[in-house]
Write an enzyme that holds these catalytic residues in place. Structure first.
Site, PDB file in Angstrom:
ATOM      1  N   LYS A   1      52.575  38.365  40.918  1.00  0.00           N
ATOM      2  CA  LYS A   1      51.921  38.323  39.620  1.00  0.00           C
ATOM      3  C   LYS A   1      52.442  39.463  38.762  1.00  0.00           C
ATOM      4  CE  LYS A   1      47.678  40.269  38.863  1.00  0.00           C
ATOM      5  NZ  LYS A   1      47.627  41.734  38.799  1.00  0.00           N
TER       6      LYS A   1
ATOM      7  N   ASP B   1      44.822  40.912  33.971  1.00  0.00           N
ATOM      8  CA  ASP B   1      45.222  41.623  35.187  1.00  0.00           C
ATOM      9  C   ASP B   1      44.364  41.225  36.394  1.00  0.00           C
ATOM     10  OD1 ASP B   1      46.753  43.730  36.517  1.00  0.00           O
ATOM     11  OD2 ASP B   1      44.880  44.860  36.573  1.00  0.00           O
TER      12      ASP B   1
ATOM     13  N   HIS C   1      42.695  37.228  40.370  1.00  0.00           N
ATOM     14  CA  HIS C   1      41.923  37.605  41.557  1.00  0.00           C
ATOM     15  C   HIS C   1      40.469  37.093  41.512  1.00  0.00           C
ATOM     16  CE1 HIS C   1      45.399  39.926  42.347  1.00  0.00           C
ATOM     17  NE2 HIS C   1      45.062  41.024  41.713  1.00  0.00           N
TER      18      HIS C   1
HETATM   19  C1  BG6 Z   1      46.433  44.271  41.102  1.00  0.00           C
HETATM   20  C2  BG6 Z   1      46.134  44.742  39.706  1.00  0.00           C
HETATM   21  O1  BG6 Z   1      46.830  42.933  41.091  1.00  0.00           O
HETATM   22  O2  BG6 Z   1      45.278  44.423  41.911  1.00  0.00           O
HETATM   23  C3  BG6 Z   1      45.664  46.176  39.712  1.00  0.00           C
HETATM   24  O3  BG6 Z   1      47.307  44.630  38.902  1.00  0.00           O
HETATM   25  C4  BG6 Z   1      44.505  46.354  40.658  1.00  0.00           C
HETATM   26  O4  BG6 Z   1      45.287  46.601  38.406  1.00  0.00           O
HETATM   27  C5  BG6 Z   1      44.828  45.762  42.029  1.00  0.00           C
HETATM   28  O5  BG6 Z   1      44.238  47.730  40.774  1.00  0.00           O
HETATM   29  C6  BG6 Z   1      43.594  45.766  42.916  1.00  0.00           C
HETATM   30  O6  BG6 Z   1      43.958  45.406  44.222  1.00  0.00           O
HETATM   31  P1  BG6 Z   1      43.135  45.918  45.490  1.00  0.00           P
HETATM   32  O7  BG6 Z   1      43.751  45.204  46.635  1.00  0.00           O
HETATM   33  O8  BG6 Z   1      43.301  47.395  45.533  1.00  0.00           O
HETATM   34  O9  BG6 Z   1      41.712  45.522  45.228  1.00  0.00           O
END
Ligand code: BG6
Length: 482
Positions: free
Chosen positions: A146, A233, A238
């Site tokens: 992504k 983002d 997510h």
């Molecule tokens: C990423 C985002 O995809 O996921 C970031 O670009 C974010 O901004 C991150 O901090 C969070 O991932 P995790 O696994 O630390 O929750």
């Protein structure tokens, strides 16, 4: 408990952008942990490819440093053996440099996988050269990171470019949240137990909350982030994936297209979100600590570092059961969880004075992975029937012991799935496009309204207005604890 591992087939994995941040932090340390777990065949090879003019030895040295920094707890006694499986080819994504060497290096009759850990603007060039030079065959896989586009039009264009050279079954679009252990557990909990599914609908569920809060700010990557914001983002990908897995119908089988078909139906059933049901926020400077505007190095930025919204799913199962989503940077703690909040029993046989609280199933993604179910019981002791709420707590660390608690990182799992050829935990092109089709009008409305996000204090749970989003409906967010 010892975690079982099944070795994968022999492979050549080419990592484009092998000297970049993602490769150093996640991909290479993750591969080393899979090597330690015995999952990587001794003949498998990892080929770093990037612009810098490194040798195999230099790449191995950099990878050693990356593993020491980002996998500090991993046993280092086998590091030399792992590093001997690494190679390096200097490559020019936009020109002819390096492609013939890469072609010569690739072996026949092993799985060929190509990880595009580079800026999305290079995806098309890489795909084109891999096919032009005959390096990728019809069994090869490409892995793309992504952001997959920044709106529907760009995601469509990217899908079309990749489709010129690769079939959908060869394209692995990463959303690393799908590789998180508890996210997959959500499917196991829902579909491998009889207990939850009968209650998993609008008749019994009052609402669902999905929170992904982070303590980090955007400092260091403000340039990217300021063009993106929390909606692009985090929410479009997510949080959307978490919503889909929570809301989807049972697929007929745990099979890539069966699962992705069901997720797609959820996204297509999302109603447009009204502006009054979205709160955008931006963290403020706090004493010495810079605020968002300083971190992003853009004093006029209107980009959100926080967003909370109420989402309705227009289908039979979820009619009138809203999903509340929130995510933000510089929040009180790092907490990712899904809360399924059930309705109250239809009639209470106890006094109104006895405290009744609805049951909640809390699926904790990170940290402290596990699940908590809150239930009402009688407060112990004489003196009448008073109720109290207690948690039935299943922390994975307690249940599986130290080995089980040391769950593989999302990237470890996902890279091995690529080699195995299993796309279940990867996003399909139509799914990504549908998610943008839902997010685009929200972002466009912000852009044309030119309103400023609500300020919030670093270390808080976001702007007050986000609390109001729920209070208006007589509901409240589960507290983000420090
Ligand atoms: C990423 C985002 O995809 O996921 C970031 O670009 C974010 O901004 C991150 O901090 C969070 O991932 P995790 O696994 O630390 O929750």
């Amino acid at each position: 408990m010892v975690v079982r591992t099944i070795p994968v087939d022999d492979f050549d994995l080419v990592i484009f952008g092998a000297t970049g941040d993602l490769a150093r932090r996640k991909i290479l340390p993750g591969l080393y942990r899979r090597f330690l777990a015995g999952q990587m065949p001794p003949s498998a090879r990892i080929i770093g490819a990037a612009r810098s003019d490194n040798s195999d030895e230099e790449f191995r040295k950099e990878t050693r440093a990356a593993i020491e920094e980002f996998a500090p707890k991993a046993d280092k006694s086998e590091l030399n053996a792992f590093l001997s499986q690494l190679h390096y080819v200097p490559i020019d994504a936009k020109g002819p440099g390096g492609w013939d060497s890469l072609k010569t290096l690739m072996r026949d009759s092993v799985v060929r996988a190509f990880y595009f850990s580079v800026a999305p603007s290079l995806f098309g060039d890489l795909a084109q050269r891999l096919s032009e030079y005959g390096i990728a065959d019809k069994n090869s896989r490409i892995v793309v990171e992504k952001p997959f586009g920044r709106d529907l039009a760009s995601a469509r264009a990217l899908n079309a470019t990749l489709a010129e050279h690769f079939a959908e079954g060869q394209i692995y679009r990463i959303d690393h949240y799908l590789g998180k252990e508890t996210v997959q557990n959500l499917m196991a909990v829902r579909f491998a137990n009889i207990l939850f599914e009968p209650l998993w609908n609008a008749q019994y569920v009052d609402h669902v909350q999905i929170t992904v809060s982070e303590t980090v700010g955007v400092g260091g990557r403000g340039g990217y982030y300021d063009q993106s914001g929390a909606m692009r983002d985090m929410v479009q990908n997510h949080l959307m994936q978490l919503l889909c897995l929570t809301a989807m119908e049972p697929p007929y089988h745990f099979d890539p297209d069966a699962v992705r078909d069901e997720k797609l139906k959820v996204i297509r059933a999302l109603e447009p979100v009204s502006p009054s049901e979205i709160v955008r926020g931006q963290y403020q400077a706090d004493g010495e600590e810079p605020g968002y505007l300083e971190d992003a190095e853009n004093p006029d930025s209107r980009t959100e570092s926080f967003v909370a919204l109420k989402v309705r799913i227009s289908n039979w199962r979820w009619q009138n059961t809203p999903f509340y989503l929130r995510t933000g940077k510089k929040m009180r703690s790092r907490t990712s969880e899904i809360v399924v909040s059930f309705k109250e029993p239809p009639h209470s046989i106890f006094d109104e004075s006895s405290q009744r609280r609805p049951n909640q199933l809390v699926i904790k993604l990170q940290p402290d992975e596990g699940m908590v179910m809150t239930v009402m019981i009688k407060e112990p002791g004489p003196g009448g029937m008073r109720l109290m709420q207690v948690p039935l707590d299943m922390s994975f660390a307690d249940t599986f012991g130290p080995d089980g608690a040391d769950m593989p990182d999302a990237y470890e799992r996902l890279v091995m799935d690529v080699i195995r050829g299993n796309q279940t935990l990867f996003m399909r092109g139509d799914e990504v496009e549908a998610a943008w089709a839902w997010a685009d009008p929200i972002i466009e409305a912000w852009d044309s309204a030119k309103t400023l996000p609500e300020p919030y204090d670093a270390g808080s749970s976001g702007p007050e207005e986000a609390l109001g989003l729920m209070h208006r409906d007589n509901r409240r967010w589960r507290e983000i604890r420090a």
